[in-house]
Design an enzyme around this catalytic site. Sequence first.
Site, short mmCIF file in Angstrom:
data_model
loop_
_atom_site.label_atom_id
_atom_site.label_comp_id
_atom_site.label_asym_id
_atom_site.label_seq_id
_atom_site.Cartn_x
_atom_site.Cartn_y
_atom_site.Cartn_z
N LEU A 154 31.64 16.14 27.04
CA LEU A 154 31.74 17.31 26.15
C LEU A 154 31.38 18.59 26.90
CD1 LEU A 154 30.12 15.81 22.91
CD2 LEU A 154 32.49 16.57 23.15
N CYS B 87 20.22 19.30 24.67
CA CYS B 87 20.64 18.04 25.30
C CYS B 87 21.65 18.12 26.43
CB CYS B 87 21.14 17.10 24.22
SG CYS B 87 19.80 16.59 23.14
#
Length: 480
Positions: free
Chosen positions: A223, A272
């Site tokens: 991502l 994250c």
Amino acid sequence: MVKICCIGAGYVGGPTMAVIALKCPSVEVVVVDISVSRITAWNSDQLPIYEPGLDDVVEQCRGRNLFFSTDVEKHVAEADMVFVSVNTPTKTRGLGAGKAADLTYWESAARMIADVSKSDKIVVEKSTVPVKTAEAIEKILTHNSKGIKFQILSNPEFLAEGTAIEDLFTPDRVLIGGRETPDGQKAVQALKDIYSQWVPEDRILTTNLWSAELSKLAANAFLAQRISSVNAMSALCESTGADVTQVSYAVGKDTRIGPKFLNASVGFGGSCFQKDILNLVYICECNGLPEVAEYWRQVIKINDYQKSRFVNRIVSSMFNTVANKKIGILGFAFKKDTGDTRETPAIDVCKCLLGDKARLSIYDPQVTEDQIQRDLTLSKFYWDHPEHLQSLSPGTVKQVSIVWDAYSAVKDAHGLCILTEWDEFKTLDFQKIYDNMQKPAFVFDGRNIVNVEKLREIGFIVYSIGRPVDAWLKDMPAVA
Ligand code: NAD
Ligand code: UGA
């Protein structure tokens, strides 16, 4: 009644357990945390995190089959299944500092589970952890087990902040990794039985432990890599006259690539992406794969490049000096619909502008003044190590004022920067804003949400990431 206890009442533990409680009325869920203030907030009307739809879910189950408590040991001892959802930040010192995951919280949770358990338990890794963490945890538990049987499962979480409730209600997939032994498979089935109360069977994937652990790191890396790819393209667009929104639309129309996650921006933030990629880099290095490590490190390098490119555009457009100029900052959270500021690009951009002596007036609909001052004064180490925070009061940056609406933030300002894509910024009255700003008035859109042509018609000098640049900006080369 199945009893679940979740250690860690943070952005993952809180919403995930609230949804399990809602969807499984026959399961009792207790979320425990060492942070008294967090648990107090979970038990109040002012939940500790802002997440659309969360209040409603908590209201329906709290006191029924959802409880929040600081009595960690009691609830762990009573549970059949213990989820561990503690923070796993990047190590700041020692071996692997700056890359490896700090598993201090994880290990202390595991040792506590071993200490207090009096019955067999399934222990579920919810936190994002390095591959093979389950093995280490298994060792800690079995060496301290006093004859009690533990089964370890990896059940990484894929929710995104701002859409957590939606993601939990209809996940793309739920991933459960377990030991390929009869007892391991029984444990996998027990967890599957929980999720299958609302998630279709074909979306519940089961794998071995290591595949589940690595899939989580891989998904975040893929991502983040998409964002760095489109951000790298945005720099080339600015140099060539191409428009990154048109390029990403055209690229995303290829069904093999798909349209999601292709918005160029000032850079990705959040707790994250960076942490997990650094962790992946470290694991690759430890496994003798320096080329693979370097490949993933580039994703972070481009992200850092994008943030500094943005600041350079601001400073160079404003005659190479922002000293004593007021700059309105619209948005501080790392994305819309959250109050979370962990690794938000706004911290880097604001710190650089402050370094150049700008005066900042900051508005974000969900981030408190205290949080912004902490982020701009304390090292980010403290955010991930909250036990140190209590003893520290944040400094106050004198050049920063925090205001409670967008129009005040930009009044009399020389420039405005959009750093979070909050919906309310899309409908601002830019004529009114222009009338109240110093001239020339600059807009730096780090999220590509403004109508560039309309703003130029009003009279603004506009920089929007990856879009054809103003004649003004062409004369002021962006330094890398
Ligand atoms: P967080 O910091 O919001 O919450 C962690 C909580 O654990 C804190 O409240 C802390 O006080 C508590 N804690 C730490 N040690 C404890 C102990 N021994 N006993 C009891 N409580 C303890 O973190 P988070 O954002 O919820 O992330 C948790 C994990 O989930 C991380 O590994 C993260 O990578 C992963 N993750 C996060 C997201 C996200 O959107 N934030 C999404 C997917 C996965
Ligand atoms: C991300 C993943 O999307 C989740 O699947 C994962 O569970 C989670 O990390 C995690 O492990 O913590 P999150 O960080 O909450 O979720 O939010 P994202 O929507 O992924 O956005 C991350 C950052 O990328 C934000 O700063 C966002 O503005 C930026 N972004 C996102 C872009 O710049 N462009 C895009 O096209 C998409």
